[in-house]
Design a protein around this motif. Structure first.
Motif, PDB file in Angstrom:
ATOM      1  N   GLY A 151     -20.222  32.341 -18.350  1.00 52.71           N
ATOM      2  CA  GLY A 151     -20.280  30.939 -17.965  1.00 52.71           C
ATOM      3  C   GLY A 151     -19.025  30.436 -17.272  1.00 52.71           C
ATOM      4  N   VAL A 152     -18.161  31.346 -16.834  1.00 56.28           N
ATOM      5  CA  VAL A 152     -16.942  30.954 -16.130  1.00 56.28           C
ATOM      6  C   VAL A 152     -17.302  30.648 -14.682  1.00 56.28           C
ATOM      7  N   THR A 153     -16.970  29.437 -14.236  1.00 55.60           N
ATOM      8  CA  THR A 153     -17.266  29.050 -12.858  1.00 55.60           C
ATOM      9  C   THR A 153     -16.005  28.790 -12.040  1.00 55.60           C
ATOM     10  N   ASP A 154     -14.875  28.565 -12.706  1.00 54.05           N
ATOM     11  CA  ASP A 154     -13.614  28.316 -12.005  1.00 54.05           C
ATOM     12  C   ASP A 154     -12.869  29.637 -11.857  1.00 54.05           C
ATOM     13  N   VAL A 155     -13.172  30.337 -10.775  1.00 50.14           N
ATOM     14  CA  VAL A 155     -12.623  31.675 -10.543  1.00 50.14           C
ATOM     15  C   VAL A 155     -11.926  31.703  -9.186  1.00 50.14           C
ATOM     16  N   THR A 156     -10.710  32.220  -9.181  1.00 50.96           N
ATOM     17  CA  THR A 156      -9.968  32.441  -7.943  1.00 50.96           C
ATOM     18  C   THR A 156      -9.708  33.933  -7.819  1.00 50.96           C
ATOM     19  N   GLU A 157      -9.965  34.491  -6.650  1.00 55.16           N
ATOM     20  CA  GLU A 157      -9.687  35.901  -6.400  1.00 55.16           C
ATOM     21  C   GLU A 157      -8.529  36.028  -5.413  1.00 55.16           C
ATOM     22  N   VAL A 158      -7.590  36.887  -5.742  1.00 51.54           N
ATOM     23  CA  VAL A 158      -6.426  37.130  -4.889  1.00 51.54           C
ATOM     24  C   VAL A 158      -6.298  38.632  -4.690  1.00 51.54           C
ATOM     25  N   ARG A 159      -6.140  39.049  -3.435  1.00 51.57           N
ATOM     26  CA  ARG A 159      -5.954  40.476  -3.143  1.00 51.57           C
ATOM     27  C   ARG A 159      -4.484  40.739  -2.852  1.00 51.57           C
ATOM     28  N   VAL A 160      -3.976  41.823  -3.410  1.00 42.86           N
ATOM     29  CA  VAL A 160      -2.612  42.289  -3.153  1.00 42.86           C
ATOM     30  C   VAL A 160      -2.709  43.706  -2.592  1.00 42.86           C
ATOM     31  N   PRO A 161      -1.619  44.211  -1.987  1.00 48.54           N
ATOM     32  CA  PRO A 161      -1.715  45.534  -1.365  1.00 48.54           C
ATOM     33  C   PRO A 161      -2.123  46.656  -2.317  1.00 48.54           C
ATOM     34  N   GLY A 162      -1.446  46.772  -3.454  1.00 52.43           N
ATOM     35  CA  GLY A 162      -1.729  47.885  -4.353  1.00 52.43           C
ATOM     36  C   GLY A 162      -1.529  47.509  -5.802  1.00 52.43           C
ATOM     37  N   SER A 163      -1.689  48.482  -6.689  1.00 50.04           N
ATOM     38  CA  SER A 163      -1.570  48.241  -8.123  1.00 50.04           C
ATOM     39  C   SER A 163      -0.147  47.876  -8.536  1.00 50.04           C
ATOM     40  N   PHE A 164       0.838  48.345  -7.802  1.00 52.93           N
ATOM     41  CA  PHE A 164       2.234  48.018  -8.105  1.00 52.93           C
ATOM     42  C   PHE A 164       2.475  46.509  -7.996  1.00 52.93           C
ATOM     43  N   GLU A 165       1.748  45.846  -7.103  1.00 55.09           N
ATOM     44  CA  GLU A 165       1.938  44.418  -6.869  1.00 55.09           C
ATOM     45  C   GLU A 165       1.143  43.526  -7.829  1.00 55.09           C
ATOM     46  N   LEU A 166       0.314  44.106  -8.664  1.00 52.45           N
ATOM     47  CA  LEU A 166      -0.506  43.313  -9.580  1.00 52.45           C
ATOM     48  C   LEU A 166       0.314  42.453 -10.545  1.00 52.45           C
ATOM     49  N   PRO A 167       1.384  42.981 -11.162  1.00 52.83           N
ATOM     50  CA  PRO A 167       2.113  42.153 -12.130  1.00 52.83           C
ATOM     51  C   PRO A 167       2.701  40.871 -11.549  1.00 52.83           C
ATOM     52  N   VAL A 168       3.251  40.915 -10.360  1.00 50.62           N
ATOM     53  CA  VAL A 168       3.846  39.697  -9.808  1.00 50.62           C
ATOM     54  C   VAL A 168       2.762  38.658  -9.503  1.00 50.62           C
ATOM     55  N   ALA A 169       1.617  39.104  -9.034  1.00 51.78           N
ATOM     56  CA  ALA A 169       0.517  38.173  -8.780  1.00 51.78           C
ATOM     57  C   ALA A 169      -0.032  37.623 -10.097  1.00 51.78           C
ATOM     58  N   ALA A 170      -0.128  38.476 -11.101  1.00 50.70           N
ATOM     59  CA  ALA A 170      -0.599  38.026 -12.419  1.00 50.70           C
ATOM     60  C   ALA A 170       0.367  37.012 -13.015  1.00 50.70           C
ATOM     61  N   ALA A 171       1.663  37.243 -12.841  1.00 49.44           N
ATOM     62  CA  ALA A 171       2.670  36.318 -13.364  1.00 49.44           C
ATOM     63  C   ALA A 171       2.545  34.953 -12.687  1.00 49.44           C
ATOM     64  N   ARG A 172       2.342  34.950 -11.380  1.00 47.58           N
ATOM     65  CA  ARG A 172       2.188  33.678 -10.667  1.00 47.58           C
ATOM     66  C   ARG A 172       0.935  32.950 -11.153  1.00 47.58           C
ATOM     67  N   ALA A 173      -0.156  33.696 -11.334  1.00 44.08           N
ATOM     68  CA  ALA A 173      -1.403  33.084 -11.805  1.00 44.08           C
ATOM     69  C   ALA A 173      -1.234  32.523 -13.210  1.00 44.08           C
ATOM     70  N   ALA A 174      -0.602  33.278 -14.080  1.00 49.87           N
ATOM     71  CA  ALA A 174      -0.399  32.835 -15.457  1.00 49.87           C
ATOM     72  C   ALA A 174       0.485  31.597 -15.499  1.00 49.87           C
ATOM     73  N   GLY A 175       1.489  31.562 -14.664  1.00 50.63           N
ATOM     74  CA  GLY A 175       2.373  30.409 -14.607  1.00 50.63           C
ATOM     75  C   GLY A 175       1.766  29.222 -13.885  1.00 50.63           C
ATOM     76  N   GLY A 176       0.672  29.448 -13.180  1.00 49.44           N
ATOM     77  CA  GLY A 176       0.034  28.398 -12.399  1.00 49.44           C
ATOM     78  C   GLY A 176      -1.145  27.733 -13.085  1.00 49.44           C
ATOM     79  N   GLY A 177      -1.321  28.011 -14.359  1.00 50.13           N
ATOM     80  CA  GLY A 177      -2.366  27.316 -15.102  1.00 50.13           C
ATOM     81  C   GLY A 177      -3.624  28.094 -15.390  1.00 50.13           C
TER      82      GLY A 177
END
Length: 156
Positions: A45-71
């Motif tokens: 039932g989740v409808t508020d979904v944002t998808e973000v693409r990064v180059p590779g798996s190495f870049e996942l943590p920084v994107a996850a950190a920004r998402a977590a810090g962004g609400g």
């Protein structure tokens, strides 16, 4: 199969904001992981979904950190690393795993771990949730992230 013994989760994720961060390598596998994630979020039932693409798996943590810090209430991290002939595989797998774990523990925002670490393409395809795959790790990662948000709310 590594999925042996997995729990059956039914979760209500209505009202949650979920960010999916996905690597770009191995398009066919990533398409399967993303499709599984989308299905799991819709099933919850989740409808508020944002998808973000990064180059590779190495870049996942920084994107996850920004998402977590962004609400975001939860983050789902998707990637695939396939073993080659150099230690690069070990470094990327360790960085992604430790980085995503750090994001989750440091921020308190659950991160669903959908990073495949495989010896070959066949193993990745078998876990990608594609037709003929034995496992759907994208679905599982999204479901785990939402279930963890619900569990954590019971502790508040």
């Amino acid at each position: 199969m590594s999925g042996h013994g997995a729990p059956t989760l039914t979760v209500d994720g209505r009202g949650l904001r979920v960010v999916v961060v996905a690597a770009s390598w191995h398009t066919q596998v990533m398409d399967g992981l993303l499709d599984g994630t989308r299905r799991a979020l819709a099933d919850a039932g989740v409808t508020d979904v944002t998808e973000v693409r990064v180059p590779g798996s190495f870049e996942l943590p920084v994107a996850a950190a920004r998402a977590a810090g962004g609400g975001a209430d939860a983050v789902v991290a998707l990637g695939v690393v396939i073993r080659g002939g150099t230690p690069h595989f070990d470094y990327v797998c360790q960085a992604a795993t430790m980085g995503l774990t750090d994001v989750s523990v440091r921020t308190g925002v659950p991160v669903g771990f959908g990073v495949l670490t495989c010896d070959d393409d066949a193993q990745a395809l078998d876990r990608a949730g594609l037709a003929g795959s034995h496992e759907d790790k994208g679905y599982e990662a999204a479901q785990a992230a939402v279930a963890t948000v619900v569990a954590l709310r019971a502790l508040a």
